[in-house]
Write an enzyme that holds these catalytic residues in place. Structure first.
Site, PDB file in Angstrom:
ATOM      1  N   GLU A   1      40.554  33.082  37.065  1.00  0.00           N
ATOM      2  CA  GLU A   1      41.911  32.139  37.460  1.00  0.00           C
ATOM      3  C   GLU A   1      41.821  31.812  38.820  1.00  0.00           C
ATOM      4  OE1 GLU A   1      45.493  33.435  38.576  1.00  0.00           O
ATOM      5  OE2 GLU A   1      45.514  35.088  37.165  1.00  0.00           O
TER       6      GLU A   1
ATOM      7  N   LYS B   1      52.748  42.212  35.076  1.00  0.00           N
ATOM      8  CA  LYS B   1      53.119  42.574  36.535  1.00  0.00           C
ATOM      9  C   LYS B   1      54.296  43.325  36.589  1.00  0.00           C
ATOM     10  CE  LYS B   1      50.940  38.077  38.199  1.00  0.00           C
ATOM     11  NZ  LYS B   1      50.443  37.553  37.007  1.00  0.00           N
TER      12      LYS B   1
END
Length: 693
Positions: free
Chosen positions: A45, A181
């Site tokens: 990404e 996360k």
């Protein structure tokens, strides 16, 4: 059309953007080739560059992550958007450009943002969701990232749930990450993934413990454990065979030495969350704000953890991609077919050049005096590696060429002038111009001066070669010229050693002929055949023998000089073909090759050598001599691979060289009408040669 920017406005433009998706996604030629050849690729990404990290760590980390992928034998494909063009396989320059754009001018792009960014010709960093979508569109199945988005800690109230989770439920891409996360609600995120039908597994984490980005244990467990790349690849193979339209999530714990203290990181997350709420931070700005604030609160320790885990995830993803590629190659009937189609193809690695030639009309001697000389000008493809590859392709019927051109008009012109089949493994370099050589011939066709730029061939890097190692591994012979770097030569020789391949070395020029012989002898022993002229032979002998070299006298004949040099180094090779211009060829070879020329391709050394001189057949009406040596080697290699005798191989070299001498270009448009014509000319030349031995 691929580079055309979208200049439409309003809602119609947004609808239009994905109606012509092929015009919006530009795949780097290297990635396109890897996809065609089914080589392992890992998507990456770009929000890590645009929104995830500060300068200069963002660029440095992105490049290090790509290197991690390459070092495992896979190819990295960083995805991003520059000026409305979705690019798969960002170059170093494009990564840097994206990183240096002001944050307010770069959009954090999820699926919903893509049509608008494309339509408005803006730039953007792709999130997990957008990267998955684009990767799947072009055929990349494995994607490495730091951590995915999920349900925010107040998500049960705000319904702030990342689009990453929905994308995982509808896009068949495997995501390798360090879990969800830490700033998010991990238990609720795993529940949403289950609802979306996403297969979630832990990797090298006993007990199925799922990581939580900064630390190795989120306190949650997932149903499945994967111990190594092979197990992960077997899972992905089954997932692929079932044709499920949902993704796979593989959670890889952060390396233990970089894991954060659980209590300290949790305290920082809570404080950062409180500040985000107090400042009214919402939507897609929340995650970048929290990551930056946590990095500051932990005095940079969380940033170092972030860098370590993404690099490790890229490594693991590349290992899985390589393991999956091996499994898929062993599919029913697949491996045999692949071998049949490519095993017989020699591979050439070397220079491709656009030659601008000037042949003087006048017979007076060329002087570098600033005067204007009337000449006939011609533009033709050249470069030693390229000439050899085209010659072998036309004589043998198949060949692969690994070379480099610039992404410019000259590169396009060069490719138009050569067979399409030789361009499959081309490296197109956006940062260098295509190699151009101005070649000056006298009235008689002898080359007098060459001016050229060769910088583009520095892009034939070890990483590029490793990305093509499957192609190299299946070759019966690996051929390289001296225009590539010593590092790339070392990489090629290591691959040759790994796959037990003989190497044919074309020295190219007296000033660079000794390059590979500066490397370790364990590598250079893979070089079994070389084809120097007398000056290049001197350079090679000096590189091998050093101060022990006994130099012949310049006053001696060329043949005598060559014989004295051969005596000192011939034991290092199976065959040395010394080209002596219009005099002919002096050939040193292992004695057992006289009965079986295939011994020239053996990797075991032989101490017994013999030297033969072959006088060159007389050729009239010579047009130019620039490609005669390359055509000789192409003919010799072709006959050798077709199991001709040694004398027949030399005869084939002379026949091919004669055709080149009578051609305007370095490699003739056609050598012979058909195979029978080739064999007839070979036999005729052989009779003449045998009288001169």
């Amino acid at each position: 059309m691929l580079l055309r920017k979208c200049c439409y406005s309003g809602s119609w433009a947004i609808r239009r953007a994905f109606a012509t998706k092929q015009a919006q996604i530009l795949v780097h030629p290297e990635i396109k080739y890897a996809l065609e050849q089914k080589h392992p690729i890992v998507a990456l990404e770009s929000t890590i560059i645009t929104h995830g990290m500060p300068l200069p760590e963002n660029v440095e980390t992105a490049l290090q992550v790509e290197q991690q992928v390459r070092s495992q034998g896979a190819l990295p494909a960083t995805i991003g958007i520059i000026d409305g063009c979705i690019k798969v396989g960002l170059t170093k320059e494009e990564l840097t450009e994206l990183a240096h754009k002001p944050r307010e001018h770069v959009i954090k792009c999820s699926r919903r943002d893509l049509p608008y960014v494309v339509a408005k010709a803006q730039s953007g960093g792709t999130t997990v969701a957008a990267t998955m979508l684009i990767a799947e569109r072009v055929g990349i199945k494995i994607f490495a990232t730091g951590g995915i988005g999920g349900v925010h800690r107040e998500g049960h109230v705000t319904l702030d749930i990342s689009a990453d989770l929905v994308e995982l439920g509808r896009t068949p891409v495997a995501v390798v990450c360090s879990g969800v996360k830490s700033i998010l609600d991990i238990p609720r995120t795993l529940e949403v993934l289950e609802t979306q039908g996403v297969c979630v597994a832990s990797y090298d984490s006993p007990g199925g413990v799922f990581p939580d980005f900064y630390t190795r244990n989120s306190g949650c467990k997932v149903p499945y454990e994967l111990a190594n790349p092979t197990e992960a690849a077997e899972l992905l193979q089954a997932w692929h065979a079932l044709q499920l339209r949902s993704g796979v999530l593989i959670g890889v714990p952060i390396p233990a030495e970089y894991a954060a203290d659980k209590h300290a990181i949790e305290a920082a997350i809570k404080e950062a969350n409180y500040e985000a709420q107090a400042q009214g931070i919402s939507g897609k700005e929340v995650t970048p704000f929290l990551l930056a604030r946590i990095a500051k609160l932990t005095k940079g320790r969380s940033l170092q953890s972030n860098i370590a885990l993404i690099k490790n995830n890229a490594k693991v993803a590349a290992e899985i991609a390589c393991a999956l590629a091996k499994i898929q190659q062993k599919g029913p009937g697949k491996a045999a077919n692949r071998t049949t189609s490519t095993k017989s193809q020699p591979v050439v690695v070397g220079a491709s050049i656009l030659d601008l030639s000037f042949k003087l009309k006048e017979s007076r001697e060329l002087q570098l005096d600033g005067a204007t000389y009337s000449s006939v000008t011609q533009q033709t493809p050249g470069g030693v590696g390229r000439n050899l590859a085209e010659g072998i392709y036309k004589l043998y019927g198949s060949c692969q060429l690994i070379s480099a051109v610039g992404n410019d008009q000259m590169g396009q012109m060069l490719q138009q002038l050569m067979p399409q089949a030789l361009q499959r493994s081309f490296i197109v370099d956006d940062s260098s111009s295509t190699s151009l050589c101005s070649v000056i011939f006298d009235h008689y066709g002898d080359c007098k001066l060459i001016l050229g730029n060769m910088e583009v061939h520095a892009s034939i890097t070890p990483e590029q070669l490793l990305a093509r190692q499957e192609l190299i591994s299946q070759a019966p012979l690996l051929i390289m010229d001296s225009n590539i770097s010593e590092q790339s030569m070392a990489c090629l020789l290591e691959l040759a050693q790994r796959y037990k391949l003989p190497v044919f070395f074309e020295p190219t020029d007296m000033f660079i002929a000794g390059k590979p012989f500066q490397l370790q002898p364990a590598l250079t022993q893979q070089i079994r055949l070389i084809s120097p002229n007398l000056q290049e032979l001197r350079t090679i002998a000096a590189s091998i023998m050093g101060q022990q070299l006994s130099l012949p006298l310049e006053s001696q004949s060329k043949v005598t000089q060559a014989k004295l040099l051969l005596e000192q180094i011939q034991s290092h090779f199976n065959c040395i073909i010394v080209t002596l211009g219009n005099e002919g060829v002096l050939l040193s070879c292992r004695r057992d090759a006289l009965d079986d020329a295939r011994q020239l391709l053996e990797l075991t050394p032989s101490q017994e050598h013999t030297v033969r001189f072959y006088a060159a057949p007389e050729v009239h009406n010579i047009v130019n001599v620039s490609g005669a040596g390359d055509s000789f080697c192409a003919g010799f290699i072709t006959a050798l691979l077709k199991h001709h005798t040694l004398d027949e191989s030399v005869a084939a070299g002379f026949v091919a060289a004669e055709r080149a001498l009578l051609s305007d270009s370095a490699v003739p448009q056609t050598y012979f009408r058909n195979a029978d014509d080739f064999e007839h000319n070979l036999r005729q030349t052989l009779k003449t040669l045998q009288q001169s031995i």
